[in-house]
Design an enzyme around this catalytic site. Sequence first.
Site, PDB file in Angstrom:
ATOM      1  N   GLY A  33      46.463  51.033  34.401  1.00 22.84           N
ATOM      2  CA  GLY A  33      47.497  50.333  35.034  1.00 22.84           C
ATOM      3  C   GLY A  33      48.637  49.868  34.036  1.00 22.84           C
ATOM      4  N   GLY A  37      54.316  45.463  34.989  1.00 21.60           N
ATOM      5  CA  GLY A  37      53.591  44.288  34.743  1.00 21.60           C
ATOM      6  C   GLY A  37      52.840  43.978  33.579  1.00 21.60           C
ATOM      7  N   GLY A  39      50.026  45.372  32.344  1.00 22.89           N
ATOM      8  CA  GLY A  39      49.423  46.382  31.766  1.00 22.89           C
ATOM      9  C   GLY A  39      50.514  47.091  30.929  1.00 22.89           C
ATOM     10  N   SER A 161      41.559  36.791  36.295  1.00 27.20           N
ATOM     11  CA  SER A 161      42.476  35.873  36.940  1.00 27.20           C
ATOM     12  C   SER A 161      41.909  34.463  37.370  1.00 27.20           C
ATOM     13  CB  SER A 161      43.106  36.378  38.279  1.00 27.20           C
ATOM     14  OG  SER A 161      44.025  35.529  38.786  1.00 27.20           O
ATOM     15  N   TYR A 187      40.766  38.586  47.009  1.00 24.28           N
ATOM     16  CA  TYR A 187      41.173  38.681  45.592  1.00 24.28           C
ATOM     17  C   TYR A 187      39.943  37.720  44.887  1.00 24.28           C
ATOM     18  CZ  TYR A 187      44.152  38.523  41.541  1.00 24.28           C
ATOM     19  OH  TYR A 187      45.078  38.578  40.037  1.00 24.28           O
TER      20      TYR A 187
HETATM   21  N1  LIG Z   1      50.824  38.750  37.846  1.00 23.20           N
HETATM   22  C1  LIG Z   1      50.154  37.378  37.425  1.00 23.20           C
HETATM   23  O1  LIG Z   1      50.619  36.371  37.600  1.00 23.20           O
HETATM   24  C2  LIG Z   1      48.557  37.836  37.562  1.00 23.20           C
HETATM   25  C3  LIG Z   1      47.783  36.525  37.379  1.00 23.20           C
HETATM   26  C4  LIG Z   1      46.488  36.672  37.116  1.00 23.20           C
HETATM   27  C5  LIG Z   1      45.905  37.967  36.895  1.00 23.20           C
HETATM   28  N2  LIG Z   1      46.762  38.876  37.078  1.00 23.20           N
HETATM   29  C6  LIG Z   1      46.082  40.320  36.927  1.00 23.20           C
HETATM   30  O2  LIG Z   1      46.919  41.045  35.826  1.00 23.20           O
HETATM   31  C7  LIG Z   1      46.462  42.326  36.277  1.00 23.20           C
HETATM   32  C8  LIG Z   1      47.669  43.288  36.419  1.00 23.20           C
HETATM   33  O3  LIG Z   1      48.430  43.026  37.476  1.00 23.20           O
HETATM   34  P1  LIG Z   1      50.035  42.857  37.478  1.00 23.20           P
HETATM   35  O4  LIG Z   1      50.434  41.504  37.852  1.00 23.20           O
HETATM   36  O5  LIG Z   1      50.643  43.293  36.273  1.00 23.20           O
HETATM   37  O6  LIG Z   1      50.564  43.840  38.608  1.00 23.20           O
HETATM   38  P2  LIG Z   1      51.397  45.007  38.955  1.00 23.20           P
HETATM   39  O7  LIG Z   1      52.603  44.783  38.177  1.00 23.20           O
HETATM   40  O8  LIG Z   1      51.355  45.469  40.220  1.00 23.20           O
HETATM   41  O9  LIG Z   1      50.598  46.091  37.928  1.00 23.20           O
HETATM   42  C9  LIG Z   1      49.379  46.457  38.413  1.00 23.20           C
HETATM   43  C10 LIG Z   1      49.090  47.948  37.957  1.00 23.20           C
HETATM   44  O10 LIG Z   1      47.859  48.446  38.351  1.00 23.20           O
HETATM   45  C11 LIG Z   1      48.244  49.783  39.090  1.00 23.20           C
HETATM   46  N3  LIG Z   1      47.661  50.297  40.039  1.00 23.20           N
HETATM   47  C12 LIG Z   1      47.398  49.435  41.433  1.00 23.20           C
HETATM   48  N4  LIG Z   1      46.496  49.830  42.260  1.00 23.20           N
HETATM   49  C13 LIG Z   1      46.216  50.875  41.574  1.00 23.20           C
HETATM   50  C14 LIG Z   1      45.244  52.117  42.076  1.00 23.20           C
HETATM   51  N5  LIG Z   1      44.770  51.961  43.233  1.00 23.20           N
HETATM   52  N6  LIG Z   1      44.924  52.842  41.273  1.00 23.20           N
HETATM   53  C15 LIG Z   1      45.375  52.981  39.944  1.00 23.20           C
HETATM   54  N7  LIG Z   1      46.344  52.174  39.501  1.00 23.20           N
HETATM   55  C16 LIG Z   1      46.727  51.079  40.304  1.00 23.20           C
HETATM   56  C17 LIG Z   1      49.776  49.570  39.040  1.00 23.20           C
HETATM   57  O11 LIG Z   1      50.307  51.082  39.300  1.00 23.20           O
HETATM   58  P3  LIG Z   1      51.546  51.461  40.188  1.00 23.20           P
HETATM   59  O12 LIG Z   1      52.822  51.197  39.390  1.00 23.20           O
HETATM   60  O13 LIG Z   1      51.238  52.910  40.548  1.00 23.20           O
HETATM   61  O14 LIG Z   1      51.578  50.514  41.549  1.00 23.20           O
HETATM   62  C18 LIG Z   1      50.209  48.769  38.010  1.00 23.20           C
HETATM   63  O15 LIG Z   1      50.108  50.011  37.067  1.00 23.20           O
HETATM   64  C19 LIG Z   1      45.754  42.502  37.703  1.00 23.20           C
HETATM   65  O16 LIG Z   1      44.449  42.882  37.255  1.00 23.20           O
HETATM   66  C20 LIG Z   1      46.061  41.097  38.132  1.00 23.20           C
HETATM   67  O17 LIG Z   1      44.895  40.716  39.080  1.00 23.20           O
HETATM   68  C21 LIG Z   1      48.173  38.998  37.388  1.00 23.20           C
END
Ligand SMILES: NC(=O)c1ccc[n+]([C@@H]2O[C@H](COP(=O)([O-])OP(=O)(O)OC[C@H]3O[C@@H](n4cnc5c(N)ncnc54)[C@H](OP(=O)(O)O)[C@@H]3O)[C@@H](O)[C@H]2O)c1
Length: 304
Positions: A33, A37, A39, A161, A187
Amino acid sequence: MELPEELKFIVNGRMPQKKTTARIDGRVCVITGTTSGVGLAAARRIAKGGADLILVCRNQNKASIVKDELEKDYHVNVNVVIADFADLKQVRRASSIILENYPRIDFLINNIGIHNTSRKLSVDEFEAVFQVNHLASFLFTRLLLNRVLESSPSRILYVNSEGHRFGGLDLNDLNWLRRRYSGFQSYGASKIAQLLTIWELSEQLAESGMTINAMHPGGVRTNIGMNNGLLYRFYQRYFLYLFLSNTEISAEAIYYLIASPELDKVSGKFFNQTIEEKPAIYALDREIVKKVWKISDQLTGLTS
Ligand SMILES: NC(=O)c1ccc[n+]([C@@H]2O[C@H](COP(=O)([O-])OP(=O)(O)OC[C@H]3O[C@@H](n4cnc5c(N)ncnc54)[C@H](OP(=O)(O)O)[C@@H]3O)[C@@H](O)[C@H]2O)c1
């Protein structure tokens, strides 16, 4: 006044965080991912640290742009493997491609994660958040495990998270058929299941030289949740974003957790960015660890 252990998560995110300047040149990192974000920011930081990367993403175009950027800016080898984690067949195929082509995996970072405000099903007909966040990462990790072990000292890191504190894991209703769907709790359920299986794996592999940990990346501005309805997207972009940080804090924390020599022997822990923290009580329930492990094994087809 000192807060009890259970409540320290409230302040830990605002504490000074640890960093490392250790380099990981030539080592190989599989990370899921990376098209936005946390990743994406982590992939940049890891490439800056010198490691070669295997990016596991669902969108070829977006992933190619990231690959080109990383190769140009950091002169490391970057490869893309395509898989939609809502489809377990694709997770299996991606693992096979990685096993066939890459003789070592020093770091595995399970980062893919979603948040849905309404109930949706995956291709495999599991509740989508539970599958994408937990089952698919579980399967992916198990299929790559021997390669990570052979590469030890190696590390697995889950981007988990603080949302695991929402609770919601009901092993008798993983598909939310008997309860009113809650986006926060589905979640939470997926993140608790992740944690419980991490503890189990850490125990099973205690003497292996491989470590496995989980972390909260901070509250950061990303695309998570932006697949939901207009109202939610509006709330996120124009309200929530005001309180969130830049993903660079997540990237530095992830880099510290995989690269710092201080963590060479640390396994089975949860970190709020870089601060070790006690997870919620229901994510520590040893009684259900084995049950979650067994159910995850069955649902992903690892055992029939
Ligand atoms: N943001 C926060 O404040 C926060 C807080 C706590 C934990 N987290 C955790 O951080 C991690 C990353 O999330 P993020 O916040 O960076 O969100 P994000 O910007 O939406 O990034 C998510 C990544 O996962 C990919 N993805 C989503 N669904 C998928 C699927 N079905 N198959 C393959 N790839 C998929 C997305 O690809 P696409 O670009 O193709 O959609 C994107 O590359 C998650 O585990 C989330 O729970 C985030």
